[in-house]
Design a protein around this motif. Structure first.
Motif, PDB file in Angstrom:
ATOM      1  N   LEU A 196       0.831  -1.199   0.000  1.00 52.86           N
ATOM      2  CA  LEU A 196       0.000   0.000   0.000  1.00 52.86           C
ATOM      3  C   LEU A 196       0.871   1.257   0.000  1.00 52.86           C
ATOM      4  CD1 LEU A 196      -2.921   1.145   0.339  1.00 52.86           C
ATOM      5  CD2 LEU A 196      -2.475   1.177   2.792  1.00 52.86           C
ATOM      6  N   GLN A 197       1.887   1.254   0.859  1.00 57.62           N
ATOM      7  CA  GLN A 197       2.761   2.431   0.947  1.00 57.62           C
ATOM      8  C   GLN A 197       3.516   2.641  -0.355  1.00 57.62           C
ATOM      9  OE1 GLN A 197       2.353   4.403   3.430  1.00 57.62           O
ATOM     10  NE2 GLN A 197       1.054   2.948   4.537  1.00 57.62           N
ATOM     11  N   LEU A 198       3.937   1.540  -0.953  1.00 60.64           N
ATOM     12  CA  LEU A 198       4.655   1.620  -2.224  1.00 60.64           C
ATOM     13  C   LEU A 198       3.773   2.294  -3.281  1.00 60.64           C
ATOM     14  CD1 LEU A 198       7.459   0.590  -3.162  1.00 60.64           C
ATOM     15  CD2 LEU A 198       6.236  -1.277  -4.299  1.00 60.64           C
ATOM     16  N   ALA A 199       2.495   1.918  -3.276  1.00 58.61           N
ATOM     17  CA  ALA A 199       1.570   2.518  -4.233  1.00 58.61           C
ATOM     18  C   ALA A 199       1.470   4.021  -3.991  1.00 58.61           C
ATOM     19  CB  ALA A 199       0.203   1.861  -4.112  1.00 58.61           C
ATOM     20  N   TYR A 200       1.364   4.420  -2.736  1.00 60.95           N
ATOM     21  CA  TYR A 200       1.298   5.852  -2.425  1.00 60.95           C
ATOM     22  C   TYR A 200       2.570   6.575  -2.850  1.00 60.95           C
ATOM     23  CZ  TYR A 200      -3.152   6.387  -0.099  1.00 60.95           C
ATOM     24  OH  TYR A 200      -4.486   6.501   0.143  1.00 60.95           O
ATOM     25  N   VAL A 201       3.716   5.941  -2.579  1.00 57.35           N
ATOM     26  CA  VAL A 201       4.988   6.559  -2.957  1.00 57.35           C
ATOM     27  C   VAL A 201       5.055   6.718  -4.473  1.00 57.35           C
ATOM     28  CG1 VAL A 201       7.485   6.241  -3.018  1.00 57.35           C
ATOM     29  CG2 VAL A 201       6.230   5.758  -0.919  1.00 57.35           C
ATOM     30  N   ALA A 202       4.591   5.698  -5.197  1.00 55.61           N
ATOM     31  CA  ALA A 202       4.633   5.764  -6.661  1.00 55.61           C
ATOM     32  C   ALA A 202       3.740   6.891  -7.171  1.00 55.61           C
ATOM     33  CB  ALA A 202       4.202   4.422  -7.254  1.00 55.61           C
ATOM     34  N   VAL A 203       2.502   6.939  -6.657  1.00 58.20           N
ATOM     35  CA  VAL A 203       1.551   7.931  -7.166  1.00 58.20           C
ATOM     36  C   VAL A 203       2.000   9.355  -6.813  1.00 58.20           C
ATOM     37  CG1 VAL A 203      -0.782   8.832  -6.903  1.00 58.20           C
ATOM     38  CG2 VAL A 203      -0.413   6.371  -7.193  1.00 58.20           C
ATOM     39  N   PHE A 204       2.303   9.574  -5.537  1.00 54.57           N
ATOM     40  CA  PHE A 204       2.652  10.946  -5.145  1.00 54.57           C
ATOM     41  C   PHE A 204       4.064  11.322  -5.571  1.00 54.57           C
ATOM     42  CE2 PHE A 204      -1.179  10.334  -2.797  1.00 54.57           C
ATOM     43  CZ  PHE A 204      -1.769  11.582  -2.873  1.00 54.57           C
ATOM     44  N   GLY A 205       4.926  10.321  -5.722  1.00 54.05           N
ATOM     45  CA  GLY A 205       6.242  10.587  -6.305  1.00 54.05           C
ATOM     46  C   GLY A 205       6.085  11.078  -7.736  1.00 54.05           C
ATOM     47  N   ALA A 206       5.201  10.416  -8.491  1.00 52.51           N
ATOM     48  CA  ALA A 206       4.979  10.824  -9.873  1.00 52.51           C
ATOM     49  C   ALA A 206       4.371  12.219  -9.936  1.00 52.51           C
ATOM     50  CB  ALA A 206       4.073   9.814 -10.577  1.00 52.51           C
ATOM     51  N   LEU A 207       3.418  12.489  -9.032  1.00 51.78           N
ATOM     52  CA  LEU A 207       2.811  13.823  -9.007  1.00 51.78           C
ATOM     53  C   LEU A 207       3.866  14.886  -8.678  1.00 51.78           C
ATOM     54  CD1 LEU A 207      -0.591  13.161  -7.212  1.00 51.78           C
ATOM     55  CD2 LEU A 207      -0.230  13.848  -9.582  1.00 51.78           C
ATOM     56  N   ALA A 208       4.703  14.585  -7.684  1.00 51.73           N
ATOM     57  CA  ALA A 208       5.746  15.535  -7.302  1.00 51.73           C
ATOM     58  C   ALA A 208       6.701  15.761  -8.470  1.00 51.73           C
ATOM     59  CB  ALA A 208       6.511  15.023  -6.082  1.00 51.73           C
ATOM     60  N   TYR A 209       7.039  14.675  -9.153  1.00 50.55           N
ATOM     61  CA  TYR A 209       7.910  14.778 -10.324  1.00 50.55           C
ATOM     62  C   TYR A 209       7.271  15.665 -11.382  1.00 50.55           C
ATOM     63  CZ  TYR A 209       9.756  13.268 -14.845  1.00 50.55           C
ATOM     64  OH  TYR A 209      10.257  13.244 -16.108  1.00 50.55           O
ATOM     65  N   GLY A 210       6.005  15.381 -11.687  1.00 50.22           N
ATOM     66  CA  GLY A 210       5.310  16.137 -12.717  1.00 50.22           C
ATOM     67  C   GLY A 210       5.235  17.617 -12.384  1.00 50.22           C
ATOM     68  N   ARG A 211       4.997  17.881 -11.123  1.00 54.65           N
ATOM     69  CA  ARG A 211       4.873  19.272 -10.714  1.00 54.65           C
ATOM     70  C   ARG A 211       6.241  19.968 -10.668  1.00 54.65           C
ATOM     71  NH1 ARG A 211       2.947  24.244 -10.190  1.00 54.65           N
ATOM     72  NH2 ARG A 211       3.695  25.231  -8.306  1.00 54.65           N
ATOM     73  N   PHE A 212       7.192  19.315 -10.024  1.00 54.65           N
ATOM     74  CA  PHE A 212       8.439  20.002  -9.713  1.00 54.65           C
ATOM     75  C   PHE A 212       9.331  20.186 -10.935  1.00 54.65           C
ATOM     76  CE2 PHE A 212      12.699  20.092  -7.530  1.00 54.65           C
ATOM     77  CZ  PHE A 212      12.532  21.358  -7.015  1.00 54.65           C
ATOM     78  N   THR A 213       9.308  19.231 -11.856  1.00 55.68           N
ATOM     79  CA  THR A 213      10.217  19.357 -12.995  1.00 55.68           C
ATOM     80  C   THR A 213       9.739  20.402 -13.990  1.00 55.68           C
ATOM     81  OG1 THR A 213       9.102  17.503 -14.027  1.00 55.68           O
ATOM     82  CG2 THR A 213      11.159  17.026 -12.877  1.00 55.68           C
ATOM     83  N   THR A 214       8.493  20.832 -13.872  1.00 54.01           N
ATOM     84  CA  THR A 214       8.013  21.852 -14.799  1.00 54.01           C
ATOM     85  C   THR A 214       7.773  23.189 -14.105  1.00 54.01           C
ATOM     86  OG1 THR A 214       5.756  21.139 -14.387  1.00 54.01           O
ATOM     87  CG2 THR A 214       6.863  20.169 -16.275  1.00 54.01           C
ATOM     88  N   LYS A 215       8.141  23.247 -12.838  1.00 55.29           N
ATOM     89  CA  LYS A 215       7.785  24.422 -12.051  1.00 55.29           C
ATOM     90  C   LYS A 215       8.771  25.569 -12.296  1.00 55.29           C
ATOM     91  CE  LYS A 215       7.249  25.777  -7.231  1.00 55.29           C
ATOM     92  NZ  LYS A 215       7.308  25.399  -5.834  1.00 55.29           N
ATOM     93  N   ASP A 216       8.238  26.790 -12.374  1.00 57.01           N
ATOM     94  CA  ASP A 216       9.091  27.976 -12.366  1.00 57.01           C
ATOM     95  C   ASP A 216       9.539  28.236 -10.938  1.00 57.01           C
ATOM     96  OD1 ASP A 216       8.897  28.440 -15.017  1.00 57.01           O
ATOM     97  OD2 ASP A 216       7.622  30.215 -14.879  1.00 57.01           O
ATOM     98  N   VAL A 217      10.832  28.247 -10.721  1.00 58.59           N
ATOM     99  CA  VAL A 217      11.325  28.543  -9.373  1.00 58.59           C
ATOM    100  C   VAL A 217      11.564  30.046  -9.278  1.00 58.59           C
ATOM    101  CG1 VAL A 217      13.184  28.189  -7.743  1.00 58.59           C
ATOM    102  CG2 VAL A 217      12.288  26.273  -9.043  1.00 58.59           C
ATOM    103  N   LEU A 218      10.635  30.733  -8.615  1.00 59.28           N
ATOM    104  CA  LEU A 218      10.687  32.195  -8.543  1.00 59.28           C
ATOM    105  C   LEU A 218      10.949  32.663  -7.125  1.00 59.28           C
ATOM    106  CD1 LEU A 218       7.627  32.800 -10.859  1.00 59.28           C
ATOM    107  CD2 LEU A 218      10.020  33.080 -11.457  1.00 59.28           C
ATOM    108  N   SER A 219      11.211  31.720  -6.227  1.00 58.13           N
ATOM    109  CA  SER A 219      11.454  32.097  -4.828  1.00 58.13           C
ATOM    110  C   SER A 219      12.848  32.680  -4.695  1.00 58.13           C
ATOM    111  CB  SER A 219      11.342  30.883  -3.938  1.00 58.13           C
ATOM    112  OG  SER A 219      12.243  29.909  -4.378  1.00 58.13           O
TER     113      SER A 219
END
Ligand SMILES: Nc1ncnc2c1ncn2[C@@H]1O[C@H](COP(=O)(O)OP(=O)(O)OP(=O)(O)O)[C@@H](O)[C@H]1O
Ligand SMILES: [Mg+2]
Lengths: 309, 353
Positions: free
Chosen positions: A286-309
């Protein structure tokens, strides 16, 4: 920005290919290619991340607070002489055997204290760097965005382990100090030696650590959404509470097996002889599934994000 | 050749090694090349069709008032923010697609330093160096020490960041840019918060980097600063690049513009004449120390205007005299770089959107 732009896959970045090309044809090698042979896997950065995490006073304050849980329980029971038998699992056994303090403390810490500290670490992971203004410097160093996510998650996992081991260890120590210690009677009725029961405690710590990985991945993902670390921490903790509330409601029974908190308290199976590994396995899956899903979401978000901070 | 560049490599930043990607015989492609670089935040276009060309080995001043898009441009150059449109090539490679190849050769200070307050200055640098997957671990401690020495922080290396002053943080930010041998160093307002001594040190640091062959890209809103250390300049205004070239080219562009100044007590009459002859509203300033209002005869006023091509200055004097203006002073000047800059970027205090 394309995902390739980050070039961050620890082992296979475009750089090695490039340098082999330039080795074959030195005349066309750029100075950059000649100078930097290949990107390190990231062990050095991982260690530096751990050093930064454990050099923070906040981290130690959280671990100290977690250690206080078994100590408070043990002292309270000692002072009141056992009480009337109501309370969390294993509580009634403590007066007979101090080794149960650790397990009682884990049962108490799992619903709130552990998710709280894990939420702080995971929620802070990216947003905290953005807030401190260090994220842009990490990225141009260049750390590689995927590499950064992987290292941040690994560091959060190490913290989960540190947190559960802290609760267990503090529980064992205070249990030994305040109560008689002897062979432990397992849930299956068998008796195991003190040494074996300590081993079981470690196993339970591992179980709880694995159980927190899904929440860590959720925290990491939320942390990529904002530059405000406090917001990411709070959101992660709230999600862990919501999941547990949903897990209590009979109306959402169909949802229960899918909640990351579903197996959190199921470590009793590890207290049977022989050890029943089925709950460990389904928890890990179950945890592996969560890591896969939210890891992918984090990847999708972070690799395309404008870092303006 | 000193300092960081020696640590652990045979190739120095200044060494020109021909790049496979379209380099000419003379050497490498420009250090930075952008074409039509554009960035939009929602509906506001913050960087608008910028074509930058930063020659290798130059000290390049990136000039512009607050909010003109300098930092946003730098973020796009370094792959922190994606461009809405346009192409970027840094050190001969496309950005951000080749970030992993380009960035190890680039040192940067972006919109002020960013560090962990609970770590010491040296520990902060070590951490950022560890994050660079290409920096050799073996030389890390030596490179960190050298970078700290170079910005004058050798004595404060072990101090926690939260005990650093503003200027010390800024210096540490510059030290971070110098951690490894670099081909390009990008410094966004490097002298922010520095004392005059620190400002001078940064200037000489930039010159010494340049003498090693490193390309230095410095942003600033102060012309005087850029004038003192740069050989090339680009000027931004409200997201657009309004001038670009070597400092000499820009200076001679300024010299081509001729300005005239009239000192008189009859401000209103003079203004009318100048407006008619130069086809533009003249700039009026009261001469300091004498309080008066335009139109009265008590005070003294200075009127400035651009001299139109082909109009002899003596014509203006005779026209002024004919209109009854009591001319107390008349001067014809070639515009300084300062005036050119003001002309290019606008004079008002309000941030241009
Ligand atoms: N995240 C953002 N969202 C919307 N607008 C932004 C954002 N970041 C910057 N801007 C706008 O972009 C414009 C340019 O900002 P930028 O920081 O690039 O200016 P600058 O030239 O570096 O100014 P300064 O000299 O003050 O540092 C400003 O008008 C600013 O309001
Ligand atoms: Mg700026």
């Amino acid at each position: 920005m394309s995902s390739e732009s980050t070039g961050a896959v620890p082992t296979a970045s475009p750089v090695p290919a490039e340098s082999s090309r330039s080795a074959a044809n030195p005349a066309t090698a750029s100075a950059l290619d000649a100078r930097r042979p290949r990107r390190a896997i990231g062990l050095g950065f991982f260690l530096s991340e751990l050093a930064a995490l454990f050099r923070r006073k906040r981290t130690w304050a959280m671990l100290a607070a977690l250690a206080a849980v078994p100590i408070l329980i043990a002292v309270a029971i000692r002072v009141t002489d056992g009480g009337d038998g109501r309370g969390p699992a294993f509580l009634d056994r403590i007066t007979q055997n101090g080794l149960f303090v650790a397990m009682t403390a884990l049962v108490v810490a799992i619903p709130l204290f552990l998710p709280l500290t894990v939420g702080v670490v995971a929620g802070d992971s990216i947003a905290g760097e953005a807030n401190a203004g260090t994220l842009r410097y990490l990225l141009v160093s260049p750390v590689g965005r995927i590499r950064l996510l992987v290292v941040k998650f690994a560091a959060a996992a190490v913290f989960c382990l540190a947190a559960t081991v802290t609760v267990s260890l503090a529980g064992i120590l205070i249990g030994v100090a305040l109560f008689p210690v002897g062979p432990v009677t397992l849930l299956s009725g068998d008796q195991v030696s003190v040494g074996e029961s300590l081993l079981r405690s470690l196993l339970i710590a591992a179980y709880v650590t694995v159980g927190l990985l899904g929440l860590s991945a959720i925290g990491l993902f939320i942390s990529t959404l904002t530059d405000a670390p406090v917001g990411a921490m709070a959101a992660t903790v709230v999600i862990s509470i919501v999941a547990q509330v949903l897990g209590q409601l009979s109306q959402t029974e169909w949802l229960h097996p899918w909640l990351f908190s579903y197996h959190w308290l199921d470590f009793a199976d590890l207290l049977r002889q022989p050890v029943d590994w089925s709950s460990f396995g389904s928890n890990a899956l179950l945890q592996l599934a969560y890591v896969a899903v939210f890891g992918a979401l984090a990847y999708g978000r972070f690799t395309t994000k404008d870092v303006l901070s | 050749m000193t300092d960081a560049a020696e640590a652990g490599t045979a190739v120095r930043p200044g060494d020109r090694v021909t790049d496979a990607a379209g380099a000419d015989a003379a050497g490498a492609e420009p250090a930075i090349l952008t074409r039509g670089l554009t960035k939009r935040f929602g509906r506001s276009t913050v960087v608008n069709g910028v074509d930058l060309t930063v020659p290798r080995g130059s000290v390049f001043g990136f000039l512009g008032p607050n909010g003109s898009g300098k930092t946003t441009t730098i973020r796009m150059l370094l792959g922190l923010a994606g461009a809405t449109a346009g192409d970027i090539r840094v050190l001969g490679h496309e950005m951000p697609a080749r970030a992993a190849t380009v960035l190890p050769g680039v040192g940067a200070l972006i919109e002020g330093p960013g560090f962990y307050p609970y770590l010491s200055g040296a520990a902060n640098l070590r951490r950022l160096d560890a994050a660079d997957g290409f920096a050799p671990h073996a030389t890390r401690a030596a490179r960190v020490d050298r970078a700290l020495e170079r910005v004058g922080l050798g004595h404060a290396a072990g101090k926690k960041m939260r005990a650093y002053s503003l200027g010390m943080k800024q210096r540490l930010g510059i030290a971070n840019a110098l951690l490894a041998p670099r081909e390009l160093i990008v410094l966004d307002e490097p002298t922010n918060g520095l004392d005059p001594q620190g400002t001078r040190e940064v200037r000489s640091l930039i010159r010494s980097l340049a003498s090693e062959g490193t390309t230095v890209f410095v942003s600033s809103h102060l012309l005087s600063e850029i004038e003192q250390m740069c050989d090339h300049v680009a000027v931004m205004r409200a997201g657009r690049l309004v001038a670009q070239g070597s400092l000499d080219e820009l200076r001679s562009a300024g010299q081509a513009r001729v300005r005239l100044e009239v000192v008189t007590a009859d401000a209103a009459a003079a203004e009318a004449v100048l407006a008619r002859l130069t086809a533009g509203a003249p700039r009026i300033e009261s001469v300091p120390g004498i309080e008066s209002a335009p139109g009265s005869t008590g005070g003294e006023w200075m009127l400035g205007a651009a001299l139109p091509d082909g109009l002899p200055p003596e014509t203006i004097v005779s026209e002024l005299v004919a209109a009854g203006v009591r001319v107390r002073g008349f001067a014809v000047e070639r515009a300084s770089l300062e005036e050119l800059f003001v002309e290019l970027t606008g004079e008002g205090f309000d941030v241009v959107q």
